[in-house]
Design an enzyme around this catalytic site. Structure first.
Site, PDB file in Angstrom:
ATOM      1  N   ASN A  50      22.318 -45.922 103.674  1.00 31.08           N
ATOM      2  CA  ASN A  50      23.525 -45.085 103.787  1.00 31.08           C
ATOM      3  C   ASN A  50      24.752 -45.826 103.273  1.00 31.08           C
ATOM      4  OD1 ASN A  50      23.511 -46.839 106.012  1.00 31.08           O
ATOM      5  ND2 ASN A  50      24.582 -45.411 107.342  1.00 31.08           N
ATOM      6  N   ASP A  55      19.766 -52.313 114.197  1.00 37.69           N
ATOM      7  CA  ASP A  55      20.765 -51.310 113.803  1.00 37.69           C
ATOM      8  C   ASP A  55      22.136 -51.977 113.640  1.00 37.69           C
ATOM      9  OD1 ASP A  55      21.907 -48.991 112.959  1.00 37.69           O
ATOM     10  OD2 ASP A  55      21.697 -47.911 114.845  1.00 37.69           O
TER      11      ASP A  55
HETATM   12  O1  DOR Z   1      25.689 -46.119 115.214  1.00 41.94           O
HETATM   13  C1  DOR Z   1      25.215 -46.000 114.100  1.00 41.94           C
HETATM   14  N1  DOR Z   1      25.816 -46.543 113.028  1.00 41.94           N
HETATM   15  N2  DOR Z   1      24.102 -45.304 113.944  1.00 41.94           N
HETATM   16  C2  DOR Z   1      23.612 -44.997 112.731  1.00 41.94           C
HETATM   17  O2  DOR Z   1      22.586 -44.354 112.660  1.00 41.94           O
HETATM   18  C3  DOR Z   1      24.346 -45.385 111.522  1.00 41.94           C
HETATM   19  C4  DOR Z   1      25.165 -46.581 111.779  1.00 41.94           C
HETATM   20  C5  DOR Z   1      26.145 -46.890 110.685  1.00 41.94           C
HETATM   21  O3  DOR Z   1      25.785 -46.807 109.502  1.00 41.94           O
HETATM   22  O4  DOR Z   1      27.270 -47.269 111.003  1.00 41.94           O
END
Ligand code: DOR
Length: 454
Positions: free
Chosen positions: A105, A320
């Site tokens: 992303n 994460d």
């Molecule tokens: O808390 C999150 N941050 N969850 C996600 O799935 C994406 C991530 C981000 O890219 O900051």
């Protein structure tokens, strides 16, 4: 898998890692390790130190295969003010990681071979192995499939629209069928699902429950996650495909995964250090540092996530790691970006949650390291017996990817001292137990005495 070509290791003098207790998938033993080039040349008690070798002290410490993170946001390309591949990989090495999978992303997203190739090329200069996950759909928009075949041909093994779940069941079905086709052509890939149902989550900034009501903050219910887990289990049954569930946060999600596994379906699951340890009540002070997707759930859910680890339902603990610049967090809960740092604290936080005094039932150290190293290595297709170089037993001839940590050392998390370019750690000022001393990646001591070497 793309070979890592221009990493060092081969040029460094031999290293002897001395006096530690080796813990890997085969068990636990006292042993020294001799590293020559990018391999372990010998492993055994009281090894002689060859002349010219560098001594790495591991007395009182555990020596284990390098950790593998299935879920790292490195933010490059597009948000280099938050993190770069270089800084994120350094944070990873300091956390004991020898490999990370970078999430797609980014901006632009990793939905084309060109962007994936750029990330992989930058990764080759980093201080740990950097693999990249590809998007399942073009632009992560959930509509048209990304060119998964081209990405898989570059070595991409994990596909996910992480940050968002694939909302349309028909699109997810096609992606699973396409992935099966790739597998039959010798390109084994796995689809990683970010389980949130947008129509239920929309507007929610924390877990929907007693605390969100008390605080007067819109919530996202556990069912937002659980519906997508249930749906994807059904789609795995329908297609014969494979799904890896990202950052599961509720006890019921993990109960569904347990049932699907018992049925023989090809599903795996990861949980995060923060969902193991923190609960929605942390948001009582409206501090955006605790805003994350999926949200911190109830204390009962966190206990359920820990129990699922102990029961062998969970395959990996993944960070994460989600760096954000200060301005993205210095705002209201509503407007703040979701996510928290993880790479430099994951080991200590996970050990405390799963082996510490309050862990019930407490897991063996080796089992927890399995969740952080050889479990995720297998899901990423990086395990030694899959032709990769991660997570394998520390024996003569094996790749020299390992780290050394003191399980007892207590340290206070000082955000200013983190190697990450961002500072959004929920552990600031807290004392953690268990500290990484050294990390050796491809034979190179990239972290020595807690300091990154480059
Ligand atoms: O808390 C999150 N941050 N969850 C996600 O799935 C994406 C991530 C981000 O890219 O900051």
């Amino acid at each position: 898998m793309v070979p890592v070509t221009d990493a060092p290791g081969a040029d460094t003098p031999p290293i002897v890692v001395r006096g530690g207790t080796v813990v890997d998938a085969t068990g636990e033993r006292r042993a020294d390790l001799l590293v020559v080039g990018d391999r372990l040349a010998a492993v055994g008690p009281d090894l002689e130190v060859p002349s010219g070798a560098r001594l790495v002290e591991a007395g009182g410490c555990v020596v284990a295969p390098g950790l593998v993170d299935l879920h790292t946001h490195l933010r490059q390309p597009g948000a280099e003010e938050a993190e770069t591949i270089e800084t994120g990989a350094r944070a990873a090495a300091l956390g004991g990681y020898c490999a990370v999978v970078a999430m797609p992303n980014t901006d632009p997203p990793v939905d084309s071979a060109a962007v994936a190739a750029d990330v992989l090329a930058l990764g080759r200069k980093a201080v740990c192995r950097v693999e990249v996950a590809g998007a399942i759909t073009v632009g992560r928009a959930g509509e048209r499939l990304a060119p998964m075949g081209e990405l898989a041909a570059l070595g991409v093994r994990l596909f996910t629209d992480d940050g968002a779940g694939v909302q349309d069941a028909g699109v997810m079905r096609r992606a699973l069928e396409y992935a099966r086709g790739l597998e039959s052509r010798g390109l084994p890939v796995v689809l990683g699902q970010h389980c949130e149902t947008d129509s239920l989550t929309a507007g929610g900034v924390m877990h929907e429950g007693a605390w969100s009501s008390r605080l007067g903050v819109p919530g996202a219910p556990a069912e937002s996650e659980e519906l997508m887990v249930a749906r994807d289990i059904a789609l795995v049954r329908l297609t014969g495909g494979r799904v890896h569930f990202l950052h599961l946060s509720t006890a019921r999600s993990l109960a569904m995964v347990a049932a699907a596994k018992a049925e023989g379906l090809a599903v795996t699951a990861e949980v995060t250090p923060h969902h193991l340890t923190l609960a929605d009540e942390e948001l009582a002070g409206y501090d955006p540092i605790y805003k994350v997707n999926p949200p911190l759930r109830t204390a009962a859910d966190a206990a359920g996530v820990r129990r699922a680890c102990a029961a062998g339902v969970v395959d990996a603990v993944a960070t994460d790691h989600a760096p954000h610049p200060p301005e993205a967090k210095a705002t209201t809960l509503q407007d703040a970006a979701p996510g928290m740092l993880g790479l430099e604290t994951a080991l200590a936080v996970t050990l405390d949650a799963l082996t510490g005094a309050t862990a019930a039932p407490a897991m063996a150290l080796g089992a927890v390291l399995g969740l952080l190293s050889w479990g995720p290595a297998r899901i990423a297709g990086l395990a030694v017996d899959q032709g990769g170089d991660q997570g394998g037993p520390l024996v003569a001839g094996a790749p020299a990817n390992l780290f050394v940590f003191d399980p007892e050392e207590r340290w206070e998390v000082d955000p200013a001292r983190l190697a990450s370019r961002s500072r959004n750690t929920p552990w600031a000022g807290r004392t953690l137990r268990g500290r990484v001393r050294h990390t050796v990646w491809r034979g190179e001591p990239v972290v020595v005495d807690g300091e990154a070497q480059r």
